[in-house]
Design a protein around this motif. Structure first.
Motif, PDB file in Angstrom:
ATOM      1  N   HIS A   1      -2.997 -10.690 -10.374  1.00  0.00           N
ATOM      2  CA  HIS A   1      -3.498 -12.043 -10.619  1.00  0.00           C
ATOM      3  C   HIS A   1      -4.600 -12.397  -9.635  1.00  0.00           C
ATOM      4  O   HIS A   1      -5.628 -12.975 -10.003  1.00  0.00           O
ATOM      5  CB  HIS A   1      -2.358 -13.057 -10.486  1.00  0.00           C
ATOM      6  CG  HIS A   1      -1.836 -13.575 -11.788  1.00  0.00           C
ATOM      7  ND1 HIS A   1      -2.648 -14.093 -12.777  1.00  0.00           N
ATOM      8  CD2 HIS A   1      -0.568 -13.643 -12.263  1.00  0.00           C
ATOM      9  CE1 HIS A   1      -1.904 -14.469 -13.792  1.00  0.00           C
ATOM     10  NE2 HIS A   1      -0.639 -14.206 -13.520  1.00  0.00           N
ATOM     11  N   ARG A   2      -4.392 -12.046  -8.373  1.00  0.00           N
ATOM     12  CA  ARG A   2      -5.301 -12.474  -7.306  1.00  0.00           C
ATOM     13  C   ARG A   2      -6.564 -11.619  -7.243  1.00  0.00           C
ATOM     14  O   ARG A   2      -7.677 -12.138  -7.189  1.00  0.00           O
ATOM     15  CB  ARG A   2      -4.554 -12.420  -5.965  1.00  0.00           C
ATOM     16  CG  ARG A   2      -5.339 -12.917  -4.770  1.00  0.00           C
ATOM     17  CD  ARG A   2      -4.505 -12.825  -3.509  1.00  0.00           C
ATOM     18  NE  ARG A   2      -4.151 -11.452  -3.165  1.00  0.00           N
ATOM     19  CZ  ARG A   2      -2.915 -10.960  -3.281  1.00  0.00           C
ATOM     20  NH1 ARG A   2      -1.924 -11.713  -3.714  1.00  0.00           N
ATOM     21  NH2 ARG A   2      -2.685  -9.693  -2.940  1.00  0.00           N
ATOM     22  N   ASP A   3      -6.397 -10.302  -7.251  1.00  0.00           N
ATOM     23  CA  ASP A   3      -7.513  -9.394  -6.999  1.00  0.00           C
ATOM     24  C   ASP A   3      -7.934  -8.567  -8.201  1.00  0.00           C
ATOM     25  O   ASP A   3      -8.955  -7.889  -8.153  1.00  0.00           O
ATOM     26  CB  ASP A   3      -7.159  -8.433  -5.858  1.00  0.00           C
ATOM     27  CG  ASP A   3      -6.735  -9.157  -4.598  1.00  0.00           C
ATOM     28  OD1 ASP A   3      -7.344 -10.207  -4.303  1.00  0.00           O
ATOM     29  OD2 ASP A   3      -5.805  -8.685  -3.926  1.00  0.00           O
ATOM     30  N   GLN A   4      -7.125  -8.610  -9.278  1.00  0.00           N
ATOM     31  CA  GLN A   4      -7.387  -7.815 -10.480  1.00  0.00           C
ATOM     32  C   GLN A   4      -7.509  -6.325 -10.143  1.00  0.00           C
ATOM     33  O   GLN A   4      -8.294  -5.594 -10.732  1.00  0.00           O
ATOM     34  CB  GLN A   4      -8.638  -8.314 -11.208  1.00  0.00           C
ATOM     35  CG  GLN A   4      -8.522  -9.753 -11.675  1.00  0.00           C
ATOM     36  CD  GLN A   4      -9.689 -10.187 -12.533  1.00  0.00           C
ATOM     37  OE1 GLN A   4     -10.684  -9.490 -12.663  1.00  0.00           O
ATOM     38  NE2 GLN A   4      -9.567 -11.358 -13.128  1.00  0.00           N
ATOM     39  N   VAL A   5      -6.704  -5.890  -9.156  1.00  0.00           N
ATOM     40  CA  VAL A   5      -6.675  -4.485  -8.758  1.00  0.00           C
ATOM     41  C   VAL A   5      -5.235  -4.001  -8.862  1.00  0.00           C
ATOM     42  O   VAL A   5      -4.308  -4.651  -8.372  1.00  0.00           O
ATOM     43  CB  VAL A   5      -7.189  -4.301  -7.312  1.00  0.00           C
ATOM     44  CG1 VAL A   5      -7.001  -2.870  -6.862  1.00  0.00           C
ATOM     45  CG2 VAL A   5      -8.650  -4.707  -7.218  1.00  0.00           C
ATOM     46  N   ALA A   6      -5.048  -2.857  -9.521  1.00  0.00           N
ATOM     47  CA  ALA A   6      -3.711  -2.284  -9.673  1.00  0.00           C
ATOM     48  C   ALA A   6      -3.369  -1.451  -8.440  1.00  0.00           C
ATOM     49  O   ALA A   6      -3.879  -0.344  -8.259  1.00  0.00           O
ATOM     50  CB  ALA A   6      -3.648  -1.434 -10.941  1.00  0.00           C
ATOM     51  N   ASP A   7      -2.524  -1.996  -7.577  1.00  0.00           N
ATOM     52  CA  ASP A   7      -2.138  -1.308  -6.341  1.00  0.00           C
ATOM     53  C   ASP A   7      -1.002  -0.338  -6.643  1.00  0.00           C
ATOM     54  O   ASP A   7       0.175  -0.606  -6.384  1.00  0.00           O
ATOM     55  CB  ASP A   7      -1.718  -2.341  -5.295  1.00  0.00           C
ATOM     56  CG  ASP A   7      -1.263  -1.694  -3.990  1.00  0.00           C
ATOM     57  OD1 ASP A   7      -1.581  -0.508  -3.783  1.00  0.00           O
ATOM     58  OD2 ASP A   7      -0.584  -2.392  -3.202  1.00  0.00           O
ATOM     59  N   MET A   8      -1.344   0.823  -7.198  1.00  0.00           N
ATOM     60  CA  MET A   8      -0.321   1.787  -7.602  1.00  0.00           C
ATOM     61  C   MET A   8       0.403   2.379  -6.398  1.00  0.00           C
ATOM     62  O   MET A   8       1.595   2.700  -6.467  1.00  0.00           O
ATOM     63  CB  MET A   8      -0.951   2.898  -8.444  1.00  0.00           C
ATOM     64  CG  MET A   8      -1.669   2.401  -9.692  1.00  0.00           C
ATOM     65  SD  MET A   8      -0.646   1.326 -10.733  1.00  0.00           S
ATOM     66  CE  MET A   8       0.679   2.430 -11.189  1.00  0.00           C
ATOM     67  N   ALA A   9      -0.304   2.490  -5.277  1.00  0.00           N
ATOM     68  CA  ALA A   9       0.354   3.004  -4.072  1.00  0.00           C
ATOM     69  C   ALA A   9       1.446   2.040  -3.624  1.00  0.00           C
ATOM     70  O   ALA A   9       2.550   2.456  -3.248  1.00  0.00           O
ATOM     71  CB  ALA A   9      -0.674   3.212  -2.961  1.00  0.00           C
ATOM     72  N   GLY A  10       1.147   0.736  -3.672  1.00  0.00           N
ATOM     73  CA  GLY A  10       2.145  -0.259  -3.306  1.00  0.00           C
ATOM     74  C   GLY A  10       3.325  -0.268  -4.267  1.00  0.00           C
ATOM     75  O   GLY A  10       4.475  -0.445  -3.865  1.00  0.00           O
ATOM     76  N   LEU A  11       3.038  -0.083  -5.543  1.00  0.00           N
ATOM     77  CA  LEU A  11       4.108  -0.042  -6.543  1.00  0.00           C
ATOM     78  C   LEU A  11       5.019   1.164  -6.308  1.00  0.00           C
ATOM     79  O   LEU A  11       6.246   1.056  -6.385  1.00  0.00           O
ATOM     80  CB  LEU A  11       3.498   0.019  -7.946  1.00  0.00           C
ATOM     81  CG  LEU A  11       4.473  -0.115  -9.118  1.00  0.00           C
ATOM     82  CD1 LEU A  11       5.102  -1.499  -9.133  1.00  0.00           C
ATOM     83  CD2 LEU A  11       3.758   0.148 -10.448  1.00  0.00           C
ATOM     84  N   THR A  12       4.421   2.306  -6.001  1.00  0.00           N
ATOM     85  CA  THR A  12       5.205   3.511  -5.730  1.00  0.00           C
ATOM     86  C   THR A  12       6.049   3.338  -4.469  1.00  0.00           C
ATOM     87  O   THR A  12       7.216   3.755  -4.424  1.00  0.00           O
ATOM     88  CB  THR A  12       4.268   4.732  -5.568  1.00  0.00           C
ATOM     89  OG1 THR A  12       3.527   4.903  -6.781  1.00  0.00           O
ATOM     90  CG2 THR A  12       5.057   5.990  -5.280  1.00  0.00           C
ATOM     91  N   ALA A  13       5.485   2.692  -3.455  1.00  0.00           N
ATOM     92  CA  ALA A  13       6.242   2.459  -2.221  1.00  0.00           C
ATOM     93  C   ALA A  13       7.430   1.538  -2.473  1.00  0.00           C
ATOM     94  O   ALA A  13       8.489   1.689  -1.858  1.00  0.00           O
ATOM     95  CB  ALA A  13       5.322   1.866  -1.152  1.00  0.00           C
TER      96      ALA A  13
END
Length: 428
Positions: A364-376
């Motif tokens: 919502h905020r950055d329109q960037v998919a933080d896949m590393a954060g999701l995996t963590a």
């Protein structure tokens, strides 16, 4: 940014002091680039000869509709009533006779304009549609009128004279559409407007018009091609409509009324209207603003076609480069539910683990998919399953170097109880 290439003002200043308030003509010299990467005479020729149906085209001259199917031959095998492919000879003759060709809904099928429209809608906060107008020298498609959308005109080729007059009706709604009101009322509104500007758009120029601005465009001594970027402003009236829709859960609102009795007793009618207003006010006071605003945005953007998702499965053994990313033109809503978060994308919903909430908040905020954060947060296996669910629901695009899905069909189907299981409509 799409807005920056259309106006010379900083985007914040445009939104605060221009949008919805006053017209702005921006010469090409004040803009960073022309608009030929979005559309051009060459692109027009390719589209007309490359598979468009006549349902995407209109012909008009002096407000009179022409027959865009004239000379067309139905394609064998088409269902009855299917719009035919255009006859380019017929289009050429129509232009030679002074008719304006309108190519509708370019934001749906022409990729450069689709990307532009998605970005502009995100910047302005309202839905965007794009049509092209091709007008022969000295001709006019429609006489003096106003639109119920805010409009950005991007001049592609040739030049066009625009006569502007003040809005006779501030902030008109779709119910006030110019060609839907009686001719007598149109004449009254023409008479109520005052001269505003007389200007010429040349190739690379832009013009912004707030909705309701009277305008009369006419090609001069060359063929004119321009894009009309229509911005359908979300209004307070739309907000009220969402409250009325929420009122279906009020038992009192669903009771029938005796219109004959109300006509006979104005006092009773007044009391009924007053109580209806009070109940709507109470509903507005109790409603969760985020739920009402999500319903409002979902309705407003229902015709906004998102960025296409690759639909073919990846060839076995192929692992595409890149990362998942947010799909352009998609709007979504999150709500906390028991033991998780409910994600809504259009009319689809999926229930996800609570640990996915930071990932969605970052989208919502950055329109960037933080896949590393999701995996963590989830671990590699569950993160892969959640990502597959987010692709399946239409929120994310898979990593891909070619038009292939990044997940197999088996990975996209989640077992009962797994993270990302799509909820039933009443499973909340």
């Amino acid at each position: 940014m799409s807005l920056k290439r259309c106006v010379a003002l900083p985007p914040d200043e445009f939104r605060a002091s221009v949008f919805g308030h006053r017209h702005v003509h921006t010469p090409a010299a004040d803009l960073p680039d022309d608009f030929t990467d979005l559309f051009s005479p060459h692109v027009l020729e390719e589209l007309l000869s490359g598979g468009l149906r006549t349902s995407s085209l209109r012909l008009v001259r002096d407000g009179v509709e022409g027959d865009v199917t004239r000379g067309c031959i139905a394609e064998s095998g088409d269902a009855p009533g299917t719009p035919p492919f255009p006859d380019t000879d017929g289009i050429r003759h129509a232009l030679a006779s002074g008719q304006t060709l309108i190519v509708r809904s370019l934001h749906r099928f022409h990729p450069p304009i689709r990307r532009f429209a998605h970005e502009l809608a995100a910047e302005i906060g309202h839905p965007v549609k794009v049509n092209a107008f091709v007008t022969p020298p000295g001709s006019q498609g429609v006489d003096l009128h106003f639109d119920v959308q805010d409009v950005l005109v991007l001049q592609i080729a040739g030049d066009k004279r625009w006569l502007l007059r003040t809005p006779p009706l501030p902030d008109p709604l779709p119910a006030h559409a110019w060609f839907d009101v009686p001719a007598r009322r149109r004449e009254e509104m023409r008479a109520a407007s005052r001269p505003l500007a007389d200007l010429v758009l040349r190739a690379g120029d832009s013009l912004y018009l707030p909705r309701g601005t009277m305008h009369s465009p006419m090609a001069r001594d060359t063929l004119s091609i321009h894009l009309t970027v229509a911005v359908s402003t979300i209004t307070r009236h739309d907000l009220l409509g969402e409250l009325v829709r929420k009122a279906v859960d009020d038992d009192w609102m669903r009771v029938g009324v005796d219109t004959d009795g109300l006509v006979a007793d104005p006092g009773l009618a007044r009391n009924l209207l007053r109580e209806a207003g009070e109940r709507l006010a109470a509903l507005a006071a109790d409603a969760a603003p985020e739920d009402v605003l999500w319903a409002l945005r979902k309705a407003a953007f229902r015709e906004q076609t998102p960025e296409p998702v690759p639909f073919l499965p990846l060839p076995e053994g192929v692992r595409p480069p890149g990362v998942h990313r947010l799909r352009a033109g998609v709007y979504f809503h999150t709500a906390s539910v028991k033991d998780g978060v409910q994600l809504s994308v259009g009319n689809r919903r999926v229930r996800l683990p609570a640990s996915v909430s930071p990932f969605l908040a970052a989208l919502h905020r950055d329109q960037v998919a933080d896949m590393a954060g999701l995996t963590a947060a989830l671990g590699e296996d569950d993160a892969r399953k959640v990502a597959a669910a987010l692709v399946d629901i239409g929120l994310l695009l898979p990593p891909s170097a070619a038009p292939w899905h990044a997940t197999t069909a088996q990975e996209a189907v989640l077992p009962e109880g797994a993270p990302g299981r799509e909820s039933d409509p009443d499973d909340s």
